[in-house]
Motif scaffolding. Structure first.
Motif, PDB file in Angstrom:
ATOM      1  N   LEU C  99       0.833  -1.209   0.000  1.00 49.47           N
ATOM      2  CA  LEU C  99       0.000   0.000   0.000  1.00 49.47           C
ATOM      3  C   LEU C  99       0.865   1.256   0.000  1.00 49.47           C
ATOM      4  O   LEU C  99       0.630   2.185  -0.789  1.00 49.47           O
ATOM      5  N   CYS C 103       0.738   3.783  -3.384  1.00 50.39           N
ATOM      6  CA  CYS C 103       0.135   5.123  -3.320  1.00 50.39           C
ATOM      7  C   CYS C 103       1.157   6.182  -3.717  1.00 50.39           C
ATOM      8  O   CYS C 103       0.821   7.139  -4.430  1.00 50.39           O
ATOM      9  N   THR C 121      -2.618  13.344  -5.755  1.00 53.17           N
ATOM     10  CA  THR C 121      -2.997  12.714  -4.496  1.00 53.17           C
ATOM     11  C   THR C 121      -4.150  11.733  -4.720  1.00 53.17           C
ATOM     12  O   THR C 121      -4.137  10.597  -4.232  1.00 53.17           O
ATOM     13  N   GLY C 124      -2.903   8.661  -6.399  1.00 62.59           N
ATOM     14  CA  GLY C 124      -2.189   7.811  -5.457  1.00 62.59           C
ATOM     15  C   GLY C 124      -3.152   6.933  -4.671  1.00 62.59           C
ATOM     16  O   GLY C 124      -2.924   5.726  -4.513  1.00 62.59           O
ATOM     17  N   VAL C 125      -4.232   7.533  -4.199  1.00 60.23           N
ATOM     18  CA  VAL C 125      -5.230   6.765  -3.453  1.00 60.23           C
ATOM     19  C   VAL C 125      -5.885   5.719  -4.370  1.00 60.23           C
ATOM     20  O   VAL C 125      -6.057   4.559  -3.979  1.00 60.23           O
ATOM     21  N   THR C 127      -4.611   4.263  -6.999  1.00 60.39           N
ATOM     22  CA  THR C 127      -3.655   3.175  -7.236  1.00 60.39           C
ATOM     23  C   THR C 127      -3.620   2.208  -6.053  1.00 60.39           C
ATOM     24  O   THR C 127      -3.553   0.998  -6.221  1.00 60.39           O
ATOM     25  N   GLY C 128      -3.698   2.767  -4.837  1.00 59.92           N
ATOM     26  CA  GLY C 128      -3.576   1.928  -3.649  1.00 59.92           C
ATOM     27  C   GLY C 128      -4.823   1.156  -3.295  1.00 59.92           C
ATOM     28  O   GLY C 128      -4.747   0.007  -2.852  1.00 59.92           O
ATOM     29  N   ALA C 156      -2.942   5.767   2.540  1.00 59.08           N
ATOM     30  CA  ALA C 156      -2.617   5.990   1.128  1.00 59.08           C
ATOM     31  C   ALA C 156      -2.735   7.474   0.793  1.00 59.08           C
ATOM     32  O   ALA C 156      -1.891   8.047   0.093  1.00 59.08           O
ATOM     33  N   ALA C 160       0.437   9.717  -0.462  1.00 58.99           N
ATOM     34  CA  ALA C 160       0.386  10.404  -1.753  1.00 58.99           C
ATOM     35  C   ALA C 160       0.502  11.918  -1.567  1.00 58.99           C
ATOM     36  O   ALA C 160       1.230  12.602  -2.286  1.00 58.99           O
ATOM     37  N   ALA C 184       3.360   6.771   5.095  1.00 63.17           N
ATOM     38  CA  ALA C 184       2.172   5.954   4.841  1.00 63.17           C
ATOM     39  C   ALA C 184       2.247   4.651   5.630  1.00 63.17           C
ATOM     40  O   ALA C 184       1.258   4.201   6.230  1.00 63.17           O
TER      41      ALA C 184
END
Lengths: 203, 203, 203
Positions: C99, C103, C121, C124-125, C127-128, C156, C160, C184
């Motif tokens: 994770l 992210c 940002t 990133g979230v 992706t995670g 995440a 990010a 993170a």
């Protein structure tokens, strides 16, 4: 008139996001769940439209839509106890304005890109209702717009289709846009006030 | 042979759309829900494939697929009482023809674009079954193809993989296409007639 | 350091895929269902990110991610009886490493492409956690990350966002990446060890 469209757009995004945030509250989700579900109706339909039309995703190009949706999510988070449980009439009407705007604007964009009235009408409906379908699917519910109930997606279909037809017969773009929006709004109003429904299959 | 492929394509789209429309009827959805769920299996898998391969979405390029799926949705809407509840054998067989065609055609397109046999095989499976998975998820059900039951997705995997292998060893495109389709169809037929299944994990 | 990132990437993909495969086993799915659900958390989030950023899908460019996920699916299929039912601590920690990496790497890619910290940002979230949301939706469950429970998506978001801020104030890319990942990871560790949660709305 341009200013009025901008106001409609902000109001529509805000209320669509509130609808998602309230669904999250109802399902006992935390703040992150509220934000995700607020974003679905607010930007989900337009995102799918832009991906399928191979256009830059609208909220990456200009992020104000995201900020409005995030604001709506936080306000709903703070004020959930005053909003939920009641069927708030002003929410339904602001939602109707958003729906009317998004279906016509989505159809306009798709007609520009694809030139096909069928594709444009479908993309208008996608812009208006696909995000709400994703919201309901994440909540583990049969999507609201697909169940027997008040006219909703049909109003989006009518608005998007009317815009395409008006442009086809030569009506100027801005006039077609306002007429089609008015048509979609009146049809949705019939659903809210009179409870108009669409038929189910006989079986 | 080209004409036969076109007939298979129309039959496949039609029957895939009927499967979605029937799921909508079973869940008490209205006409809009029937149309949305008819479109999912008919064009959902190919749409995902085209988005991931960064190709123009096939039904935007040529809209005949949408018309066939809409036709299937309306006919199911009108005739639902004659179709539902029975396990109609001809539906299963027409569906098997569609599955065999779509997995191989999807693999062919992906192999052209990506040059990778792994990607092509996956995209063949996506083309054949992803739309049906979306249909079931919207209906709030564990997707049919992912549950223990008759061979279905495996037939798509076999057809797509066989096509890639046949092309790899130098078999001419049209021959590889027909052979791979035949293989997928026979495997699916084993599921329908003999009830072949895929193993679950032991636990 | 590059090698360490590669090891983290492989471990993360593997454990994310195991999480999907175990969900499939728990729901009584067959081998095909196990493979599909393994792929969702492993590549689903990154796929959505790449589609929205209009970048080539990462696992089509280089297919090693798919092989790792397929390997995890098969091992889970064979060893499900030893894995399921217990809350395996090492799984949670390997998942936390994945994770943290995904992210930050997702945010880095989105910042390069879009130049917007907000978009980076969010991506990133996505992706995670987006792949895990799809996994849960297919299983007919309210997504784990959206429910009140241990800090997960928030970690995440933090990773990010921290990466974007660090780059913004002029920290060199690789240092920003390791610091953000550490942040993170520590936040997620607080969730695992101390049971940190995010608030729900009062209602």
């Amino acid at each position: 008139m341009e200013n009025l469209l901008t106001i409609f757009d902000i109001a529509g995004i805000f209320v669509f996001a509130v609808s998602g945030a309230l669904a999250a509250v109802r399902n006992g989700m935390d703040l992150f769940g509220i934000i995700v579900l607020a974003l679905m109706p607010a930007v989900g339909g337009g995102t799918l439209r832009d991906l399928m039309l191979d256009q830059p995703v609208f909220w990456i190009e200009g992020t104000q839509t995201i900020w409005i949706a995030l604001g709506a999510a936080f306000l709903t988070f703070l004020g959930a106890r005053y909003l939920d449980g009641k069927r708030l009439k002003w929410l339904a009407w602001a939602d109707a304005i958003g729906l009317s705007l998004f279906c016509v604007v989505g159809a306009e964009k798709a007609l520009d890109v694809s030139g096909s009235m069928l594709v444009a009408t479908m993309m208008g409906v996608v812009t208006g209702v696909a995000g709400g379908i994703i919201r309901d699917v994440i909540c583990n519910e049969i999507p609201f717009v697909m169940k027997r109930g008040e006219i909703y997606a049909t109003a989006a279909f009518f608005g998007a289709g009317a815009f395409c037809l008006l442009v086809y017969v030569g009506v100027a773009g801005p006039i077609a846009l306002w007429l089609a929006m008015l048509g979609a709004f009146l049809m949705r109003a019939g659903g809210i006030v009179k409870g108009w429904t669409l038929p189910q299959a006989l079986h």
